[in-house]
Design a protein around this motif. Structure first.
Motif, PDB file in Angstrom:
ATOM      1  N   THR A 152       0.905  -1.263  -0.084  1.00  0.00           N
ATOM      2  CA  THR A 152      -0.171   0.051  -0.002  1.00  0.00           C
ATOM      3  C   THR A 152       0.891   1.200   0.011  1.00  0.00           C
ATOM      4  OG1 THR A 152      -0.167  -0.057   2.434  1.00  0.00           O
ATOM      5  CG2 THR A 152      -1.896  -1.089   1.148  1.00  0.00           C
ATOM      6  N   ASP A 156       1.941  -0.238  -4.946  1.00  0.00           N
ATOM      7  CA  ASP A 156       0.460   0.332  -5.326  1.00  0.00           C
ATOM      8  C   ASP A 156       0.882   1.824  -5.932  1.00  0.00           C
ATOM      9  OD1 ASP A 156      -0.845  -1.882  -4.825  1.00  0.00           O
ATOM     10  OD2 ASP A 156      -1.723  -1.009  -3.307  1.00  0.00           O
ATOM     11  N   GLY A 157       1.863   2.493  -5.297  1.00  0.00           N
ATOM     12  CA  GLY A 157       1.924   3.949  -5.812  1.00  0.00           C
ATOM     13  C   GLY A 157       3.091   4.169  -7.093  1.00  0.00           C
ATOM     14  N   VAL A 178      -4.408  10.623 -10.137  1.00  0.00           N
ATOM     15  CA  VAL A 178      -3.945   9.342  -9.445  1.00  0.00           C
ATOM     16  C   VAL A 178      -4.900   8.996  -8.246  1.00  0.00           C
ATOM     17  CG1 VAL A 178      -2.234   8.134  -7.861  1.00  0.00           C
ATOM     18  CG2 VAL A 178      -1.386   9.425 -10.062  1.00  0.00           C
ATOM     19  N   ARG A 179      -5.374   9.999  -7.702  1.00  0.00           N
ATOM     20  CA  ARG A 179      -6.425   9.908  -6.403  1.00  0.00           C
ATOM     21  C   ARG A 179      -7.473   9.219  -7.121  1.00  0.00           C
ATOM     22  NH1 ARG A 179      -3.949  14.307  -4.038  1.00  0.00           N
ATOM     23  NH2 ARG A 179      -5.321  15.747  -5.325  1.00  0.00           N
ATOM     24  N   ASN A 182      -7.431   5.796  -8.352  1.00  0.00           N
ATOM     25  CA  ASN A 182      -7.379   4.810  -7.421  1.00  0.00           C
ATOM     26  C   ASN A 182      -8.941   4.816  -6.628  1.00  0.00           C
ATOM     27  OD1 ASN A 182      -4.882   4.401  -7.277  1.00  0.00           O
ATOM     28  ND2 ASN A 182      -4.058   5.868  -5.734  1.00  0.00           N
ATOM     29  N   LYS A 183      -9.786   5.740  -6.659  1.00  0.00           N
ATOM     30  CA  LYS A 183     -10.996   5.527  -6.233  1.00  0.00           C
ATOM     31  C   LYS A 183     -11.794   4.679  -6.985  1.00  0.00           C
ATOM     32  CE  LYS A 183     -11.364  10.308  -4.130  1.00  0.00           C
ATOM     33  NZ  LYS A 183     -12.070  11.691  -4.140  1.00  0.00           N
ATOM     34  N   HIS A 185     -10.757   2.312  -8.782  1.00  0.00           N
ATOM     35  CA  HIS A 185     -10.022   0.944  -8.552  1.00  0.00           C
ATOM     36  C   HIS A 185     -10.615   0.307  -7.196  1.00  0.00           C
ATOM     37  CE1 HIS A 185      -6.506   1.398 -11.473  1.00  0.00           C
ATOM     38  NE2 HIS A 185      -7.420   1.006 -11.896  1.00  0.00           N
ATOM     39  N   ALA A 186     -10.823   1.097  -6.130  1.00  0.00           N
ATOM     40  CA  ALA A 186     -11.412   0.594  -5.066  1.00  0.00           C
ATOM     41  C   ALA A 186     -12.666   0.177  -5.161  1.00  0.00           C
ATOM     42  CB  ALA A 186     -11.391   1.646  -3.960  1.00  0.00           C
ATOM     43  N   ASN A 242      -5.549   1.874 -16.839  1.00  0.00           N
ATOM     44  CA  ASN A 242      -6.144   1.073 -15.844  1.00  0.00           C
ATOM     45  C   ASN A 242      -5.057  -0.194 -16.195  1.00  0.00           C
ATOM     46  OD1 ASN A 242      -8.257   2.262 -14.961  1.00  0.00           O
ATOM     47  ND2 ASN A 242      -9.412   1.925 -16.598  1.00  0.00           N
ATOM     48  N   GLN A 245      -1.720   0.058 -14.456  1.00  0.00           N
ATOM     49  CA  GLN A 245      -1.447   0.365 -12.866  1.00  0.00           C
ATOM     50  C   GLN A 245      -1.440  -0.996 -12.344  1.00  0.00           C
ATOM     51  OE1 GLN A 245      -0.726   2.400 -10.718  1.00  0.00           O
ATOM     52  NE2 GLN A 245      -1.669   1.393  -8.782  1.00  0.00           N
TER      53      GLN A 245
END
Length: 411
Positions: A152, A156-157, A178-179, A182-183, A185-186, A242, A245
């Motif tokens: 994490t 992941d970053g 990026v933020r 990531n949302k 993908h969550a 996508n 990542q």
């Protein structure tokens, strides 16, 4: 009471659920059990008990992906759409999108060749330097603590900021993009809204590059002889982000796990430059990030691996299972050094060769920077206590907790 699905599906009782906690164990063992029970093509159930086929055999996977006229990529061919609810968790992967991933024939070739060409012109020396910069910045956030979770807080970053810069996203906008990605993908609350915002950011990027081209992937796509429309470029860039990542992040994490738990690599951790490439390659054989990929859709009734496949049936490509097929890999240790794995798929819908090289550069740079900065890094839990995310499609760790001598932050 009889299950209506069972009454019309003669294989209902033998279908294997392709979901659940069993994917948190060694996946190779699971696929071996399925191969023993069902042969090279196994009847499976996806989330919501939706029937499909998992192609386990190396030769069978190769046959499917080498014959697009028999096994189509356009998911609108699927014969099970009447069973799929609007909130089905696999919809983002299987639901039709106007990207090159779902395109077929000449349309796919036109868009795929444009992306291949645009990625092939990426300066790999600059790419490596960018990946090293991102890696250094991430390590700076925990280097002084003496401990971290390398999934994490690190793996992941790394990939997405590098890919964002590669396609031409301005540095001042990268963190926000990026933020938002990531949302998505969550896949939690707000994921759909985040995807809408990401798509709009990419659309504006394409628009700005048409007005002010630069030396980036987006500008090269706009200038390509294929004369792609802005909408096509937007969709293909979204797919590129996508695809770049999650598998690359898992490749980094799985390789770090191997190097921290296997004596062949662990004993050279302090400066094992030659070991990094070997570890990356071994992970693609043994714990490939993309385990199962949906999919292909039968264009007509046919037989595959002694199974009767009906027109419109969904076939899941068992890439990890194919890598472990004993018919083509009787001695696993003798094949690890070559690159005949199915980890990037095969055929015209494979991951582009240039994209494979880009992923390798990013992953290799991330691992080398970490080993340089934290040469005495060790696990803080037993190797057998590490857990995998319970995904049937991807193979990635939930966490990789480590400790190390607190180091200096690079200014």
């Amino acid at each position: 009471m009889t299950n209506p699905q069972s009454s019309c599906d003669p294989l209902a009782e033998s279908r294997v659920p392709l979901y659940g906690p069993q994917f948190q164990r060694k996946s190779a063992d699971l696929y071996a059990e399925m191969r023993r029970a069902h042969g090279p093509v196994a009847p499976v159930l996806l989330d919501g008990d939706v029937p499909a086929w998992l192609v386990l055999g190396y030769r069978e996977v190769q046959y499917v992906v080498s014959n697009p006229e028999i096994f189509g990529r356009d998911s609108r061919r699927w014969n099970a759409w009447d069973r799929i609810p609007p909130d089905w968790p696999l919809l983002p992967l299987i639901g039709y999108q106007p990207t090159m991933m779902f395109a077929e024939g000449a349309e796919h070739r036109r868009r795929a060749e444009a992306l291949d060409d645009a990625l092939a012109d990426v300066d790999q020396f600059a790419l490596r330097a960018q990946a090293q910069q991102v890696a250094d910045r991430l390590i700076d956030t925990f280097a002084g603590a003496g401990e971290a979770d390398l999934i994490t807080q690190y793996a992941d970053g790394v990939p997405l900021p590098v890919v964002a810069r590669m396609i031409g996203v301005p540095d001042v906008e990268t963190a926000d993009l990026v933020r938002e990605v990531n949302k998505t993908h969550a896949a939690g609350e707000g994921a759909n809204d985040a995807y809408t915002r990401v798509r709009e950011k990419v659309r504006r990027l394409v628009e700005s590059k048409r007005e002010n081209p630069a030396r980036d992937v987006t500008s090269r796509l706009l200038a390509h002889p294929a004369t792609l429309a802005d909408e096509e470029i937007t969709e293909d860039l979204l797919h590129l982000m996508n695809a770049g990542q999650l598998p690359t992040a898992y490749w980094i994490g799985n390789t770090l796990r191997l190097m921290l738990t296997d004596d062949r690599f662990a004993m050279t951790l302090s400066g094992g430059r030659q070991s990094v490439g070997q570890a990356l390659n071994e992970v693609l054989w043994e714990d490939t990030p993309t385990q199962n990929f949906p999919g292909r859709f039968a264009v007509r009734d046919l037989r595959l691996g002694d199974r009767q496949i009906r027109k419109g049936d969904l076939l899941i490509l068992g890439l990890a299972a194919a890598n472990h097929d004993p018919l083509v890999r009787p001695d696993p240790q003798t094949s690890i050094g070559n690159q005949a794995y199915m980890s990037f798929s095969y055929g015209e819908h494979r991951c582009p060769y240039a994209a494979q090289e880009i992923a390798k550069v990013i992953a290799e740079a991330a691992i080398e920077v970490l080993l340089d900065r934290l040469p005495d890094v060790v696990l803080t839990v037993p190797a057998d206590a590490l857990t995998w995310r319970p995904s049937p499609l991807f193979r990635g760790l939930s966490a990789l907790p480590v400790k190390f001598t607190p180091g200096l932050v690079v200014l």
